[in-house]
Design a protein around this motif. Sequence first.
Motif, PDB file in Angstrom:
ATOM      1  N   ASN A 175      40.290  35.839  51.650  1.00 28.60           N
ATOM      2  CA  ASN A 175      40.056  35.932  53.097  1.00 28.60           C
ATOM      3  C   ASN A 175      38.584  35.802  53.460  1.00 28.60           C
ATOM      4  O   ASN A 175      38.081  36.482  54.340  1.00 28.60           O
ATOM      5  CB  ASN A 175      40.599  37.257  53.639  1.00 28.60           C
ATOM      6  CG  ASN A 175      39.962  38.464  52.974  1.00 28.60           C
ATOM      7  OD1 ASN A 175      39.226  38.322  51.999  1.00 28.60           O
ATOM      8  ND2 ASN A 175      40.234  39.649  53.492  1.00 28.60           N
ATOM      9  N   SER A 176      37.871  34.929  52.746  1.00 24.58           N
ATOM     10  CA  SER A 176      36.466  34.705  53.085  1.00 24.58           C
ATOM     11  C   SER A 176      36.224  33.212  53.195  1.00 24.58           C
ATOM     12  O   SER A 176      37.147  32.409  53.102  1.00 24.58           O
ATOM     13  CB  SER A 176      35.547  35.326  52.032  1.00 24.58           C
ATOM     14  OG  SER A 176      35.618  34.602  50.828  1.00 24.58           O
ATOM     15  N   GLY A 177      34.969  32.826  53.385  1.00 22.60           N
ATOM     16  CA  GLY A 177      34.639  31.413  53.485  1.00 22.60           C
ATOM     17  C   GLY A 177      33.213  31.164  53.048  1.00 22.60           C
ATOM     18  O   GLY A 177      32.424  32.095  52.870  1.00 22.60           O
ATOM     19  N   GLY A 178      32.874  29.885  52.858  1.00 25.63           N
ATOM     20  CA  GLY A 178      31.512  29.523  52.513  1.00 25.63           C
ATOM     21  C   GLY A 178      31.066  29.963  51.137  1.00 25.63           C
ATOM     22  O   GLY A 178      29.870  30.013  50.853  1.00 25.63           O
ATOM     23  N   GLY A 179      32.015  30.280  50.261  1.00 22.84           N
ATOM     24  CA  GLY A 179      31.654  30.694  48.912  1.00 22.84           C
ATOM     25  C   GLY A 179      31.202  32.130  48.791  1.00 22.84           C
ATOM     26  O   GLY A 179      30.805  32.574  47.701  1.00 22.84           O
ATOM     27  N   GLY A 208      35.236  31.918  31.632  1.00 25.67           N
ATOM     28  CA  GLY A 208      35.532  30.710  32.394  1.00 25.67           C
ATOM     29  C   GLY A 208      36.419  30.908  33.605  1.00 25.67           C
ATOM     30  O   GLY A 208      37.012  29.949  34.103  1.00 25.67           O
ATOM     31  N   TRP A 209      36.502  32.150  34.101  1.00 23.51           N
ATOM     32  CA  TRP A 209      37.301  32.430  35.290  1.00 23.51           C
ATOM     33  C   TRP A 209      36.401  32.894  36.436  1.00 23.51           C
ATOM     34  O   TRP A 209      35.413  33.591  36.220  1.00 23.51           O
ATOM     35  CB  TRP A 209      38.331  33.528  35.013  1.00 23.51           C
ATOM     36  CG  TRP A 209      39.432  33.121  34.085  1.00 23.51           C
ATOM     37  CD1 TRP A 209      39.411  33.175  32.720  1.00 23.51           C
ATOM     38  CD2 TRP A 209      40.715  32.614  34.445  1.00 23.51           C
ATOM     39  NE1 TRP A 209      40.607  32.730  32.201  1.00 23.51           N
ATOM     40  CE2 TRP A 209      41.428  32.380  33.242  1.00 23.51           C
ATOM     41  CE3 TRP A 209      41.342  32.332  35.662  1.00 23.51           C
ATOM     42  CZ2 TRP A 209      42.729  31.879  33.225  1.00 23.51           C
ATOM     43  CZ3 TRP A 209      42.634  31.836  35.653  1.00 23.51           C
ATOM     44  CH2 TRP A 209      43.320  31.611  34.447  1.00 23.51           C
ATOM     45  N   LEU A 210      36.773  32.508  37.666  1.00 22.40           N
ATOM     46  CA  LEU A 210      36.071  32.963  38.860  1.00 22.40           C
ATOM     47  C   LEU A 210      36.969  33.903  39.652  1.00 22.40           C
ATOM     48  O   LEU A 210      38.167  33.647  39.816  1.00 22.40           O
ATOM     49  CB  LEU A 210      35.678  31.778  39.746  1.00 22.40           C
ATOM     50  CG  LEU A 210      34.682  30.782  39.159  1.00 22.40           C
ATOM     51  CD1 LEU A 210      34.410  29.665  40.163  1.00 22.40           C
ATOM     52  CD2 LEU A 210      33.383  31.467  38.763  1.00 22.40           C
ATOM     53  N   LEU A 211      36.369  34.979  40.143  1.00 23.60           N
ATOM     54  CA  LEU A 211      37.058  35.920  41.017  1.00 23.60           C
ATOM     55  C   LEU A 211      36.786  35.519  42.457  1.00 23.60           C
ATOM     56  O   LEU A 211      35.630  35.397  42.864  1.00 23.60           O
ATOM     57  CB  LEU A 211      36.553  37.340  40.759  1.00 23.60           C
ATOM     58  CG  LEU A 211      37.121  38.455  41.643  1.00 23.60           C
ATOM     59  CD1 LEU A 211      38.604  38.649  41.372  1.00 23.60           C
ATOM     60  CD2 LEU A 211      36.355  39.753  41.411  1.00 23.60           C
ATOM     61  N   ARG A 266      31.178  36.029  48.249  1.00 26.16           N
ATOM     62  CA  ARG A 266      31.893  37.001  47.417  1.00 26.16           C
ATOM     63  C   ARG A 266      32.648  36.372  46.240  1.00 26.16           C
ATOM     64  O   ARG A 266      33.484  37.026  45.626  1.00 26.16           O
ATOM     65  CB  ARG A 266      32.835  37.862  48.263  1.00 26.16           C
ATOM     66  CG  ARG A 266      32.091  38.772  49.237  1.00 26.16           C
ATOM     67  CD  ARG A 266      33.025  39.703  49.978  1.00 26.16           C
ATOM     68  NE  ARG A 266      33.767  39.004  51.020  1.00 26.16           N
ATOM     69  CZ  ARG A 266      35.052  39.188  51.269  1.00 26.16           C
ATOM     70  NH1 ARG A 266      35.762  40.017  50.535  1.00 26.16           N
ATOM     71  NH2 ARG A 266      35.642  38.536  52.248  1.00 26.16           N
ATOM     72  N   ILE A 267      32.354  35.106  45.930  1.00 22.77           N
ATOM     73  CA  ILE A 267      32.881  34.519  44.697  1.00 22.77           C
ATOM     74  C   ILE A 267      31.946  34.893  43.555  1.00 22.77           C
ATOM     75  O   ILE A 267      30.725  34.810  43.691  1.00 22.77           O
ATOM     76  CB  ILE A 267      32.986  32.984  44.809  1.00 22.77           C
ATOM     77  CG1 ILE A 267      33.997  32.592  45.889  1.00 22.77           C
ATOM     78  CG2 ILE A 267      33.395  32.371  43.473  1.00 22.77           C
ATOM     79  CD1 ILE A 267      34.077  31.096  46.129  1.00 22.77           C
ATOM     80  N   LYS A 268      32.505  35.305  42.439  1.00 27.06           N
ATOM     81  CA  LYS A 268      31.681  35.677  41.292  1.00 27.06           C
ATOM     82  C   LYS A 268      32.456  35.428  40.006  1.00 27.06           C
ATOM     83  O   LYS A 268      33.664  35.168  40.019  1.00 27.06           O
ATOM     84  CB  LYS A 268      31.263  37.141  41.390  1.00 27.06           C
ATOM     85  CG  LYS A 268      32.415  38.131  41.310  1.00 27.06           C
ATOM     86  CD  LYS A 268      31.899  39.571  41.321  1.00 27.06           C
ATOM     87  CE  LYS A 268      33.034  40.563  41.095  1.00 27.06           C
ATOM     88  NZ  LYS A 268      32.532  41.961  41.007  1.00 27.06           N
TER      89      LYS A 268
END
Length: 391
Positions: free
Chosen positions: A143-147, A136-139, A149-151
């Motif tokens: 320093n990014s945007g627009g979602g 249940g955790w997101l990494l 490199r979220i995983k």
Amino acid sequence: MKTLITGVSTRAIAESAVKSAHDVFTIDYFGDHDQKQVVGNFSLLRDFNLPFRAENLIKASDQFEFDSVVYISNFENFPELIKKLSARAEILGNTPDTLRKVRDWKVLRKFMTENHILFPETLLPSEEERVTDKRGWLLKPTNSGGGSRIKVWEGEELSTNQIIQRYIEGTPASACFIGDGCKSVLIGLSTQLIGLDELGATDFTWCGNILPLPFDEKESHYIIDQMKNITSLITGHFNLKGACGIDFVIKRDKKGRLTPYILEINPRYTASMELVENFYGLNIYSIHINSLHGKLPDFTLKDKHNTRFSAKGILFARNDIKIKETANWKRRGIRDIPFEGDMIQKGHPVCTILVDGSGYNECRSNLFAIAERIRLETGDLQTDTGIRKAT
């Protein structure tokens, strides 16, 4: 006064500036066809043959003379570059010091905790060892945007520019507000479109917004009141000025009331502001400039009674494609239009789609219908074998 507008994609804010007769030119990455028709534009991709990096935008700007700068995404992550620009021209936006503070999760976490503003549990590098259940955790990169490199976090050690956040089940949303350093005016709330296959997006990639929120008047007003209070507190504490945005998730509490959880503060013009401008008849660029001189707009979001919905969608390529005929795209509500003959790589944005509808679901369906027609025109199709192939 000649003003440079710069960031990854400047078309929407440049259109706003041109409509209000401001003397501007733009440097961005894409340099799309429709932008070059309405404003002076120089593109890292087309004119400088450079990859997108914020420092390359600064490098490209060295060739031009200008008096002031309006920056947009993703310069909020690079206060040192804004400081460098400030040695050459007046910065029409938030200061480097403000950017450092409002984008620092250690600072932001402390502020929101002290002011009883809800946000997902957020852990910084070296704090991940506190986690007992890694589900249940997101990494997230800081320093990014627009979602991008979220995983899903799988228990790995965090690097300097990463955090982990508890995943909040709910409605992803965007808030647009204008600050003068002390006070703020909330000018729009919209739902976010995240990772939609119909638009070719994956995972947590942002691919658009629909405005207004799809709740009844009572619940919408309840959220408006909460976000007005939050934007007021944030503006005063961080001295935010100009057009700013907040990403948040709306979740029902134990009593069934809609409650916002803050995910991120964007201290600059945001993509959903194009919808706000068109929907409410505002000129965001002029409002932004005026607020820097202490003049906030006379606007009350709760007074706006909406009978229609408006959507902005980003269409991503499912395959490598070659752009063909686009002559009628603009009058069909399509923006950020590539040049005929452009090659668009799989996973990259093709264009922006603007549509409306009498209800939330109709608006969403209209958006997907136009997206599918564009795929037909560009050959970004699915074959009988289920494999999408460009022709």
